[in-house]
Design a protein around this motif. Sequence first.
Motif, PDB file in Angstrom:
ATOM      1  N   MET A  84       0.852  -1.192   0.000  1.00  0.00           N
ATOM      2  CA  MET A  84       0.000   0.000   0.000  1.00  0.00           C
ATOM      3  C   MET A  84       0.884   1.236   0.000  1.00  0.00           C
ATOM      4  SD  MET A  84      -2.928   1.061   2.725  1.00  0.00           S
ATOM      5  CE  MET A  84      -3.878   2.563   2.551  1.00  0.00           C
ATOM      6  N   SER A  85       0.705   2.098  -0.996  1.00  0.00           N
ATOM      7  CA  SER A  85       1.499   3.320  -1.112  1.00  0.00           C
ATOM      8  C   SER A  85       0.857   4.434  -0.308  1.00  0.00           C
ATOM      9  CB  SER A  85       1.629   3.739  -2.576  1.00  0.00           C
ATOM     10  OG  SER A  85       2.349   2.773  -3.309  1.00  0.00           O
ATOM     11  N   MET A  86       1.580   4.933   0.687  1.00  0.00           N
ATOM     12  CA  MET A  86       1.156   6.079   1.477  1.00  0.00           C
ATOM     13  C   MET A  86       1.787   7.328   0.859  1.00  0.00           C
ATOM     14  SD  MET A  86      -0.589   4.544   3.931  1.00  0.00           S
ATOM     15  CE  MET A  86      -0.654   5.540   5.403  1.00  0.00           C
ATOM     16  N   PRO A  87       1.407   8.539   1.330  1.00  0.00           N
ATOM     17  CA  PRO A  87       1.988   9.755   0.762  1.00  0.00           C
ATOM     18  C   PRO A  87       3.509   9.816   0.861  1.00  0.00           C
ATOM     19  CG  PRO A  87       0.025  10.291   2.018  1.00  0.00           C
ATOM     20  CD  PRO A  87       0.282   8.838   2.240  1.00  0.00           C
ATOM     21  N   VAL A  88       4.097   9.279   1.926  1.00  0.00           N
ATOM     22  CA  VAL A  88       5.551   9.380   2.113  1.00  0.00           C
ATOM     23  C   VAL A  88       6.240   8.027   2.002  1.00  0.00           C
ATOM     24  CG1 VAL A  88       7.378  10.092   3.707  1.00  0.00           C
ATOM     25  CG2 VAL A  88       5.255  11.405   3.588  1.00  0.00           C
ATOM     26  N   TYR A  89       5.581   6.957   2.403  1.00  0.00           N
ATOM     27  CA  TYR A  89       6.212   5.645   2.431  1.00  0.00           C
ATOM     28  C   TYR A  89       5.212   4.583   1.985  1.00  0.00           C
ATOM     29  CZ  TYR A  89       3.744   5.691   6.883  1.00  0.00           C
ATOM     30  OH  TYR A  89       2.780   5.804   7.850  1.00  0.00           O
ATOM     31  N   LYS A  90       5.707   3.344   1.879  1.00  0.00           N
ATOM     32  CA  LYS A  90       4.864   2.227   1.490  1.00  0.00           C
ATOM     33  C   LYS A  90       4.825   1.197   2.615  1.00  0.00           C
ATOM     34  CE  LYS A  90       5.991   2.679  -3.427  1.00  0.00           C
ATOM     35  NZ  LYS A  90       6.606   2.024  -4.608  1.00  0.00           N
ATOM     36  N   ILE A  91       3.664   0.572   2.768  1.00  0.00           N
ATOM     37  CA  ILE A  91       3.534  -0.548   3.702  1.00  0.00           C
ATOM     38  C   ILE A  91       3.518  -1.830   2.889  1.00  0.00           C
ATOM     39  CG2 ILE A  91       2.031  -1.684   5.376  1.00  0.00           C
ATOM     40  CD1 ILE A  91       1.079   1.065   6.252  1.00  0.00           C
ATOM     41  N   MET A  92       4.395  -2.748   3.233  1.00  0.00           N
ATOM     42  CA  MET A  92       4.488  -4.007   2.504  1.00  0.00           C
ATOM     43  C   MET A  92       4.368  -5.173   3.487  1.00  0.00           C
ATOM     44  SD  MET A  92       7.663  -5.524   0.217  1.00  0.00           S
ATOM     45  CE  MET A  92       7.300  -4.554  -1.234  1.00  0.00           C
ATOM     46  N   MET A 105      11.835  -4.257  -3.187  1.00  0.00           N
ATOM     47  CA  MET A 105      11.480  -2.858  -2.960  1.00  0.00           C
ATOM     48  C   MET A 105      12.040  -1.980  -4.078  1.00  0.00           C
ATOM     49  SD  MET A 105      12.329  -2.596   1.119  1.00  0.00           S
ATOM     50  CE  MET A 105      11.871  -3.919   2.255  1.00  0.00           C
ATOM     51  N   ASP A 106      11.245  -1.001  -4.504  1.00  0.00           N
ATOM     52  CA  ASP A 106      11.734  -0.019  -5.463  1.00  0.00           C
ATOM     53  C   ASP A 106      12.754   0.882  -4.784  1.00  0.00           C
ATOM     54  OD1 ASP A 106       9.919  -0.988  -7.324  1.00  0.00           O
ATOM     55  OD2 ASP A 106       8.340   0.377  -6.641  1.00  0.00           O
ATOM     56  N   LYS A 107      13.661   1.432  -5.569  1.00  0.00           N
ATOM     57  CA  LYS A 107      14.668   2.343  -5.011  1.00  0.00           C
ATOM     58  C   LYS A 107      14.108   3.760  -4.919  1.00  0.00           C
ATOM     59  CE  LYS A 107      17.796  -0.869  -4.732  1.00  0.00           C
ATOM     60  NZ  LYS A 107      16.982  -2.014  -5.124  1.00  0.00           N
ATOM     61  N   SER A 108      12.950   3.881  -4.315  1.00  0.00           N
ATOM     62  CA  SER A 108      12.324   5.187  -4.143  1.00  0.00           C
ATOM     63  C   SER A 108      11.420   5.147  -2.927  1.00  0.00           C
ATOM     64  CB  SER A 108      11.496   5.580  -5.378  1.00  0.00           C
ATOM     65  OG  SER A 108      10.457   4.647  -5.598  1.00  0.00           O
ATOM     66  N   GLY A 109      11.330   6.265  -2.240  1.00  0.00           N
ATOM     67  CA  GLY A 109      10.480   6.324  -1.056  1.00  0.00           C
ATOM     68  C   GLY A 109      11.030   5.493   0.084  1.00  0.00           C
ATOM     69  N   GLY A 110      10.169   5.204   1.039  1.00  0.00           N
ATOM     70  CA  GLY A 110      10.549   4.386   2.174  1.00  0.00           C
ATOM     71  C   GLY A 110       9.567   3.244   2.365  1.00  0.00           C
ATOM     72  N   TYR A 111       9.960   2.262   3.159  1.00  0.00           N
ATOM     73  CA  TYR A 111       9.117   1.078   3.372  1.00  0.00           C
ATOM     74  C   TYR A 111       9.004   0.749   4.855  1.00  0.00           C
ATOM     75  CZ  TYR A 111       9.074  -0.232  -1.579  1.00  0.00           C
ATOM     76  OH  TYR A 111       8.870  -0.255  -2.949  1.00  0.00           O
ATOM     77  N   ILE A 112       7.801   0.361   5.249  1.00  0.00           N
ATOM     78  CA  ILE A 112       7.581  -0.348   6.503  1.00  0.00           C
ATOM     79  C   ILE A 112       7.171  -1.741   6.076  1.00  0.00           C
ATOM     80  CG2 ILE A 112       6.200  -0.483   8.602  1.00  0.00           C
ATOM     81  CD1 ILE A 112       5.867   2.524   8.503  1.00  0.00           C
ATOM     82  N   ALA A 113       8.101  -2.673   6.195  1.00  0.00           N
ATOM     83  CA  ALA A 113       7.926  -3.994   5.585  1.00  0.00           C
ATOM     84  C   ALA A 113       7.784  -5.084   6.641  1.00  0.00           C
ATOM     85  CB  ALA A 113       9.113  -4.298   4.672  1.00  0.00           C
ATOM     86  N   PHE A 114       6.704  -5.848   6.541  1.00  0.00           N
ATOM     87  CA  PHE A 114       6.435  -6.952   7.456  1.00  0.00           C
ATOM     88  C   PHE A 114       6.779  -8.270   6.774  1.00  0.00           C
ATOM     89  CE2 PHE A 114       3.765  -3.514   8.836  1.00  0.00           C
ATOM     90  CZ  PHE A 114       3.679  -3.625  10.220  1.00  0.00           C
ATOM     91  N   GLY A 115       7.768  -8.987   7.313  1.00  0.00           N
ATOM     92  CA  GLY A 115       8.062 -10.330   6.853  1.00  0.00           C
ATOM     93  C   GLY A 115       7.397 -11.348   7.762  1.00  0.00           C
ATOM     94  N   ARG A 116       7.846 -12.585   7.672  1.00  0.00           N
ATOM     95  CA  ARG A 116       7.241 -13.627   8.504  1.00  0.00           C
ATOM     96  C   ARG A 116       7.514 -13.384   9.986  1.00  0.00           C
ATOM     97  NH1 ARG A 116       9.915 -18.162   6.919  1.00  0.00           N
ATOM     98  NH2 ARG A 116       8.645 -18.247   5.019  1.00  0.00           N
ATOM     99  N   VAL A 123      14.608   3.078   4.125  1.00  0.00           N
ATOM    100  CA  VAL A 123      14.422   4.422   3.570  1.00  0.00           C
ATOM    101  C   VAL A 123      15.372   4.653   2.407  1.00  0.00           C
ATOM    102  CG1 VAL A 123      14.511   6.904   4.070  1.00  0.00           C
ATOM    103  CG2 VAL A 123      13.696   5.310   5.815  1.00  0.00           C
ATOM    104  N   ASN A 124      14.884   5.330   1.376  1.00  0.00           N
ATOM    105  CA  ASN A 124      15.698   5.674   0.217  1.00  0.00           C
ATOM    106  C   ASN A 124      16.438   6.985   0.486  1.00  0.00           C
ATOM    107  OD1 ASN A 124      16.671   5.996  -2.444  1.00  0.00           O
ATOM    108  ND2 ASN A 124      14.915   7.276  -2.946  1.00  0.00           N
ATOM    109  N   ASP A 125      17.765   7.005   0.279  1.00  0.00           N
ATOM    110  CA  ASP A 125      18.548   8.223   0.495  1.00  0.00           C
ATOM    111  C   ASP A 125      18.792   8.990  -0.797  1.00  0.00           C
ATOM    112  OD1 ASP A 125      20.418   6.736  -0.863  1.00  0.00           O
ATOM    113  OD2 ASP A 125      22.052   7.123   0.545  1.00  0.00           O
ATOM    114  N   GLY A 126      18.107   8.595  -1.859  1.00  0.00           N
ATOM    115  CA  GLY A 126      18.264   9.251  -3.147  1.00  0.00           C
ATOM    116  C   GLY A 126      18.871   8.359  -4.204  1.00  0.00           C
ATOM    117  N   SER A 127      19.643   7.384  -3.760  1.00  0.00           N
ATOM    118  CA  SER A 127      20.282   6.482  -4.722  1.00  0.00           C
ATOM    119  C   SER A 127      20.223   5.022  -4.302  1.00  0.00           C
ATOM    120  CB  SER A 127      21.761   6.878  -4.903  1.00  0.00           C
ATOM    121  OG  SER A 127      22.451   6.808  -3.661  1.00  0.00           O
ATOM    122  N   ARG A 128      19.971   4.776  -3.032  1.00  0.00           N
ATOM    123  CA  ARG A 128      19.929   3.400  -2.538  1.00  0.00           C
ATOM    124  C   ARG A 128      18.997   3.311  -1.340  1.00  0.00           C
ATOM    125  NH1 ARG A 128      25.281   2.827   1.153  1.00  0.00           N
ATOM    126  NH2 ARG A 128      25.364   4.992   1.844  1.00  0.00           N
TER     127      ARG A 128
END
Length: 260
Positions: A84-92, A105-116, A123-128
């Motif tokens: 789910m894409s939020m205004p600033v980050y994505k929830i995965m 993950m795409d190299k853009s924005g930030g992620y709150i990612a739930f694994g098992r 977080v993306n710093d502009g290049s990674r």
Amino acid sequence: MTFAEQIVYAMFKPSKYRELIDLKKSRFTVFVIVLMLAVGLVRQVIPEAAFITGFGGFEKLFTEKMAPLNFNDGSLVIESPFTMSMPVYKIMIDTDADKVSEDKMDKSGGYIAFGRKYLSIVVNDGSRLLSYGDALLSELLPDGFSNETLRSMIPFIYFSLVISYLVYSAGCFLKYAVLALLFGLSISGINRMANIGLDKKEIFRLCFYGQTLGILISNFNSALGLLPSLFVSIICIMISVHMINLGLRNIGGMSKVDQL
């Protein structure tokens, strides 16, 4: 003076600033509260409401758009990955592995990612993508956590959004109060030399009223994304300074101030 007149005079009639700063403290307080709540409405509530409406509301999100999930014995399981894409980050949510791989993950924005087993913040710093740490889900979620648990949390989510709105509005007040104090420092010398006779509270009110037009232009522009925010902010500061100076000249007598 009605509240509507307060708004109009503050935005367009510096010649009325003497009347504005002479109003009761309660009238000024109400003016500030309503103005800051309006700013919070434009900058936070309306965008959030549009976003929530876009996915049909939280109940539809948790019960229809999100695949069934369940957390037991320290492991989270979801039938199919969810993003789910939020205004600033994505929830995965992707429970194929203990931890969501950054390859997903795409190299853009930030992620709150739930694994098992782990929650990752990336977080993306502009290049990674940079990892800001992992947390065990067993320390965050109770056994039996599921879509129904999320659904039961909807009232709390909306309550949190209301609190966030009020906190944001209070933060806006602090921002513009500091600016009013800075503007006040710049005109206090003129106030003394021209013997205008404004005390510190009156100077603060004058400077706050003088910002009204700039506050509204700046925040509506940021909400609509019409022009670069920095450019508009600079213009709005210039507008505020102009309105404050006009108000001071009208209060002290234009010829009297112009002689300095």
